[in-house]
Design an enzyme around this catalytic site. Sequence first.
Site, PDB file in Angstrom:
ATOM      1  N   ASP A  45       0.871  -1.249   0.004  1.00 50.55           N
ATOM      2  CA  ASP A  45      -0.119  -0.060   0.016  1.00 50.55           C
ATOM      3  C   ASP A  45       0.938   1.157  -0.009  1.00 50.55           C
ATOM      4  OD1 ASP A  45      -2.982   1.325   0.476  1.00 50.55           O
ATOM      5  OD2 ASP A  45      -1.531   2.186   1.868  1.00 50.55           O
ATOM      6  N   TYR A  50       2.720   9.760  -0.307  1.00 48.19           N
ATOM      7  CA  TYR A  50       3.786   9.452   0.618  1.00 48.19           C
ATOM      8  C   TYR A  50       5.250   9.522  -0.071  1.00 48.19           C
ATOM      9  CZ  TYR A  50      -0.120   6.324   2.660  1.00 48.19           C
ATOM     10  OH  TYR A  50      -1.305   6.152   3.184  1.00 48.19           O
ATOM     11  N   LYS A  75      -2.835   5.822  -4.082  1.00 47.68           N
ATOM     12  CA  LYS A  75      -3.927   6.665  -3.951  1.00 47.68           C
ATOM     13  C   LYS A  75      -3.842   8.003  -4.404  1.00 47.68           C
ATOM     14  CE  LYS A  75      -3.899   4.772   0.531  1.00 47.68           C
ATOM     15  NZ  LYS A  75      -2.377   4.378   0.948  1.00 47.68           N
ATOM     16  N   HIS A 108      -7.808   9.419  -1.790  1.00 48.02           N
ATOM     17  CA  HIS A 108      -7.196   9.408  -0.665  1.00 48.02           C
ATOM     18  C   HIS A 108      -8.068   9.786   0.530  1.00 48.02           C
ATOM     19  CE1 HIS A 108      -2.899   9.025   1.353  1.00 48.02           C
ATOM     20  NE2 HIS A 108      -3.873   8.761   2.342  1.00 48.02           N
ATOM     21  N   LEU A 190      -2.598  -1.398  13.941  1.00 42.24           N
ATOM     22  CA  LEU A 190      -2.135  -1.456  15.379  1.00 42.24           C
ATOM     23  C   LEU A 190      -2.329  -0.083  16.291  1.00 42.24           C
ATOM     24  CD1 LEU A 190       1.507  -2.839  13.900  1.00 42.24           C
ATOM     25  CD2 LEU A 190      -0.561  -4.124  14.851  1.00 42.24           C
ATOM     26  N   LYS A 230       2.130  -1.615   8.974  1.00 45.16           N
ATOM     27  CA  LYS A 230       3.449  -0.976   8.602  1.00 45.16           C
ATOM     28  C   LYS A 230       4.557  -1.107   9.496  1.00 45.16           C
ATOM     29  CE  LYS A 230       6.735   2.631   9.030  1.00 45.16           C
ATOM     30  NZ  LYS A 230       7.409   2.908  10.353  1.00 45.16           N
ATOM     31  N   SER A 231       5.863  -1.529   9.125  1.00 48.86           N
ATOM     32  CA  SER A 231       6.961  -1.528   9.926  1.00 48.86           C
ATOM     33  C   SER A 231       8.100  -1.586   9.171  1.00 48.86           C
ATOM     34  CB  SER A 231       6.981  -3.035  10.671  1.00 48.86           C
ATOM     35  OG  SER A 231       8.068  -3.043  11.716  1.00 48.86           O
ATOM     36  N   VAL A 232       9.351  -1.166   9.872  1.00 42.35           N
ATOM     37  CA  VAL A 232      10.317  -0.928   8.981  1.00 42.35           C
ATOM     38  C   VAL A 232      11.449  -2.043   9.982  1.00 42.35           C
ATOM     39  CG1 VAL A 232      10.593   1.427   8.134  1.00 42.35           C
ATOM     40  CG2 VAL A 232      11.312   1.093  10.364  1.00 42.35           C
ATOM     41  N   ARG A 236       9.199  -7.385  13.026  1.00 43.78           N
ATOM     42  CA  ARG A 236       7.913  -7.244  12.997  1.00 43.78           C
ATOM     43  C   ARG A 236       7.431  -7.343  11.533  1.00 43.78           C
ATOM     44  NH1 ARG A 236       8.273  -1.469  15.910  1.00 43.78           N
ATOM     45  NH2 ARG A 236       8.349  -2.212  18.177  1.00 43.78           N
ATOM     46  N   SER A 239       6.724 -11.348  11.616  1.00 46.33           N
ATOM     47  CA  SER A 239       5.591 -11.744  12.574  1.00 46.33           C
ATOM     48  C   SER A 239       4.185 -10.918  12.118  1.00 46.33           C
ATOM     49  CB  SER A 239       6.076 -11.420  13.959  1.00 46.33           C
ATOM     50  OG  SER A 239       6.186  -9.943  14.126  1.00 46.33           O
ATOM     51  N   ASN A 240       4.069  -9.807  11.690  1.00 42.80           N
ATOM     52  CA  ASN A 240       2.816  -9.196  11.379  1.00 42.80           C
ATOM     53  C   ASN A 240       2.173 -10.002  10.057  1.00 42.80           C
ATOM     54  OD1 ASN A 240       3.085  -7.310  13.169  1.00 42.80           O
ATOM     55  ND2 ASN A 240       3.856  -5.622  11.790  1.00 42.80           N
TER      56      ASN A 240
HETATM   57  N1  LIG Z   1      -5.628   5.974   3.702  1.00 44.68           N
HETATM   58  C1  LIG Z   1      -5.214   6.820   4.875  1.00 44.68           C
HETATM   59  O1  LIG Z   1      -5.471   8.090   5.040  1.00 44.68           O
HETATM   60  C2  LIG Z   1      -4.000   6.163   5.584  1.00 44.68           C
HETATM   61  C3  LIG Z   1      -3.421   5.024   5.263  1.00 44.68           C
HETATM   62  N2  LIG Z   1      -2.502   4.411   5.770  1.00 44.68           N
HETATM   63  C4  LIG Z   1      -1.798   3.040   5.712  1.00 44.68           C
HETATM   64  O2  LIG Z   1      -1.918   2.048   6.590  1.00 44.68           O
HETATM   65  C5  LIG Z   1      -0.697   1.614   6.861  1.00 44.68           C
HETATM   66  C6  LIG Z   1      -0.508   1.288   8.216  1.00 44.68           C
HETATM   67  O3  LIG Z   1      -0.751   2.138   9.224  1.00 44.68           O
HETATM   68  P1  LIG Z   1       0.274   3.006   9.999  1.00 44.68           P
HETATM   69  O4  LIG Z   1      -0.463   4.556  10.264  1.00 44.68           O
HETATM   70  O5  LIG Z   1       1.433   3.113   9.295  1.00 44.68           O
HETATM   71  O6  LIG Z   1       0.295   2.351  11.495  1.00 44.68           O
HETATM   72  P2  LIG Z   1       0.129   0.697  11.970  1.00 44.68           P
HETATM   73  O7  LIG Z   1      -0.915   0.719  12.661  1.00 44.68           O
HETATM   74  O8  LIG Z   1       0.571  -0.047  10.967  1.00 44.68           O
HETATM   75  O9  LIG Z   1       1.559   0.930  12.904  1.00 44.68           O
HETATM   76  C7  LIG Z   1       2.999   1.277  12.411  1.00 44.68           C
HETATM   77  C8  LIG Z   1       3.755   1.753  13.866  1.00 44.68           C
HETATM   78  O10 LIG Z   1       3.772   0.584  14.684  1.00 44.68           O
HETATM   79  C9  LIG Z   1       5.089  -0.310  14.844  1.00 44.68           C
HETATM   80  N3  LIG Z   1       4.900  -1.489  14.789  1.00 44.68           N
HETATM   81  C10 LIG Z   1       4.555  -2.402  13.715  1.00 44.68           C
HETATM   82  N4  LIG Z   1       4.430  -3.492  14.108  1.00 44.68           N
HETATM   83  C11 LIG Z   1       4.491  -3.678  15.328  1.00 44.68           C
HETATM   84  C12 LIG Z   1       4.460  -4.687  16.324  1.00 44.68           C
HETATM   85  N5  LIG Z   1       4.204  -5.966  15.891  1.00 44.68           N
HETATM   86  N6  LIG Z   1       4.528  -4.369  17.589  1.00 44.68           N
HETATM   87  C13 LIG Z   1       4.963  -3.246  18.044  1.00 44.68           C
HETATM   88  N7  LIG Z   1       4.942  -2.200  17.231  1.00 44.68           N
HETATM   89  C14 LIG Z   1       4.848  -2.267  15.574  1.00 44.68           C
HETATM   90  C15 LIG Z   1       5.779   0.366  13.529  1.00 44.68           C
HETATM   91  O11 LIG Z   1       7.102   0.647  14.082  1.00 44.68           O
HETATM   92  P3  LIG Z   1       8.423   0.210  13.348  1.00 44.68           P
HETATM   93  O12 LIG Z   1       7.959   0.656  11.658  1.00 44.68           O
HETATM   94  O13 LIG Z   1       9.489   0.998  13.775  1.00 44.68           O
HETATM   95  O14 LIG Z   1       8.852  -1.265  13.334  1.00 44.68           O
HETATM   96  C16 LIG Z   1       4.983   1.974  13.444  1.00 44.68           C
HETATM   97  O15 LIG Z   1       5.723   2.691  14.315  1.00 44.68           O
HETATM   98  C17 LIG Z   1       0.108   3.042   6.581  1.00 44.68           C
HETATM   99  O16 LIG Z   1       1.556   2.653   6.494  1.00 44.68           O
HETATM  100  C18 LIG Z   1      -0.359   3.220   5.103  1.00 44.68           C
HETATM  101  O17 LIG Z   1      -0.074   2.390   4.074  1.00 44.68           O
HETATM  102  C19 LIG Z   1      -2.041   4.829   7.034  1.00 44.68           C
HETATM  103  C20 LIG Z   1      -2.546   5.995   7.646  1.00 44.68           C
HETATM  104  C21 LIG Z   1      -3.862   6.703   6.887  1.00 44.68           C
HETATM  105  O1  LIG Z   2      -2.444   7.959   4.464  1.00 47.69           O
HETATM  106  C1  LIG Z   2      -1.841   8.710   5.081  1.00 47.69           C
HETATM  107  C2  LIG Z   2      -2.684   9.620   6.014  1.00 47.69           C
HETATM  108  O2  LIG Z   2      -3.713  10.174   5.044  1.00 47.69           O
HETATM  109  C3  LIG Z   2      -1.992  10.760   6.263  1.00 47.69           C
HETATM  110  O3  LIG Z   2      -1.152  11.021   5.494  1.00 47.69           O
HETATM  111  C4  LIG Z   2      -2.857  12.052   6.862  1.00 47.69           C
HETATM  112  O4  LIG Z   2      -3.639  11.916   7.759  1.00 47.69           O
HETATM  113  C5  LIG Z   2      -1.619  12.992   7.264  1.00 47.69           C
HETATM  114  O5  LIG Z   2      -1.107  12.935   8.087  1.00 47.69           O
HETATM  115  C6  LIG Z   2      -2.364  14.395   7.030  1.00 47.69           C
HETATM  116  O6  LIG Z   2      -2.210  14.962   8.129  1.00 47.69           O
HETATM  117  O7  LIG Z   2      -3.027  14.801   5.976  1.00 47.69           O
END
Ligand SMILES: NC(=O)C1=CN([C@@H]2O[C@H](COP(=O)(O)OP(=O)(O)OC[C@H]3O[C@@H](n4cnc5c(N)ncnc54)[C@H](OP(=O)(O)O)[C@@H]3O)[C@@H](O)[C@H]2O)C=CC1
Ligand SMILES: O=C[C@H](O)[C@@H](O)[C@@H](O)[C@H](O)C(=O)O
Length: 278
Positions: A45, A50, A75, A108, A190, A230-232, A236, A239-240
């Site tokens: 995604d 982004y 998006k 979006h 998460l 999402k994770s970097v 994780r 495991s996710n």
């Molecule tokens: N359509 C929209 O408006 C939006 C879409 N999105 C999409 O959804 C995806 C996921 O949402 P996002 O907001 O990134 O949040 P997530 O809920 O996926 O959480 C990501 C965070 O949690 C940490 N994390 C990941 N796995 C674990 C684990 N197993 N245990 C503990 N911590 C963990 C990551 O740290 P680390 O990376 O350091 O491991 C990161 O800080 C986005 O990346 C994007 O693609 C997100 C927001 C808005």
């Molecule tokens: O997909 C990601 C989300 O839409 C995020 O990018 C927005 O909520 C952003 O933080 C904003 O403030 O517009």
Amino acid sequence: MTSPTIPLNNGIAIPQVGFGTFQVKAEETQRTVEDALEAGYRHIDTAAGYYNEAGVGAAVRACGLPRDEVFVTTKLRNGDQGYEQALRAFEDSRRALGLDVVDLYLIHWPVPSKDLYVETWRAFEKLLADGAVRAIGVSNFLPEHLERLLRETDVVPAVNQVEVHPTFQQRATQDASTQHGVAVEAYSPLGQGKDLQADAVTSVAERLGVTTGQVALRWHVQAGRIVIPKSVTPERIRSNLDLFSFDLTDEDVAAIDALDSEERIGADPATAAFTQMR
Ligand SMILES: NC(=O)C1=CN([C@@H]2O[C@H](COP(=O)(O)OP(=O)(O)OC[C@H]3O[C@@H](n4cnc5c(N)ncnc54)[C@H](OP(=O)(O)O)[C@@H]3O)[C@@H](O)[C@H]2O)C=CC1
Ligand SMILES: O=C[C@H](O)[C@@H](O)[C@@H](O)[C@H](O)C(=O)O
């Protein structure tokens, strides 16, 4: 480990567990997405907003998997809504990704103050008819936005990608989506890591010998939602995706359901300003 797929309303199969890339830095994206593909993810995604589509596309092209085995979502940025502008922005995304066809293209945010999402959807319908995208959908659409789209346009969105996690479950939005055959895709599944300390999550993780992240993601998967964690962090990332060898009991699910405090992390789609996600 890979994810099972679920059928969207136009018959296209989407892997239920995908990989999120919001806030993955442009220069780290190719490597991170390659790690995710190596770990077994087959659904990535991204978004024009982004600024990492190039890294996503490079990873998909370099990974050696046949193109039709990886599902790619991107998006449309809010500032690119409108019929002609959306068509142009799509070409920019396609070029950045370096892919001929995008599997799923999403609006979006509805940005109701601009009142362009119906017109924008007409452009999405054209992209679908032309075969440039395999499915079209929306993101951050509240029931009123979704219902207006259904009244005024022809193609029912395949997906509504919305914020859903244990402390923010948006049940009315989920119900309005599923009632019309629109698959719910949970973003921030998460709670960006913040929902994982709750007793209802940690106690189940301890009992099952899995991580708290796996418990939260299994809760989504058992409810039939698509998830895009999402994770970097390599461990994780792995495991996710490992969610299909254990089950939560009805009691576990009820305890997590009870965590809903109706507090968003992200912006409110009803009022999100046009400056969001430029
Ligand atoms: N359509 C929209 O408006 C939006 C879409 N999105 C999409 O959804 C995806 C996921 O949402 P996002 O907001 O990134 O949040 P997530 O809920 O996926 O959480 C990501 C965070 O949690 C940490 N994390 C990941 N796995 C674990 C684990 N197993 N245990 C503990 N911590 C963990 C990551 O740290 P680390 O990376 O350091 O491991 C990161 O800080 C986005 O990346 C994007 O693609 C997100 C927001 C808005
Ligand atoms: O997909 C990601 C989300 O839409 C995020 O990018 C927005 O909520 C952003 O933080 C904003 O403030 O517009």
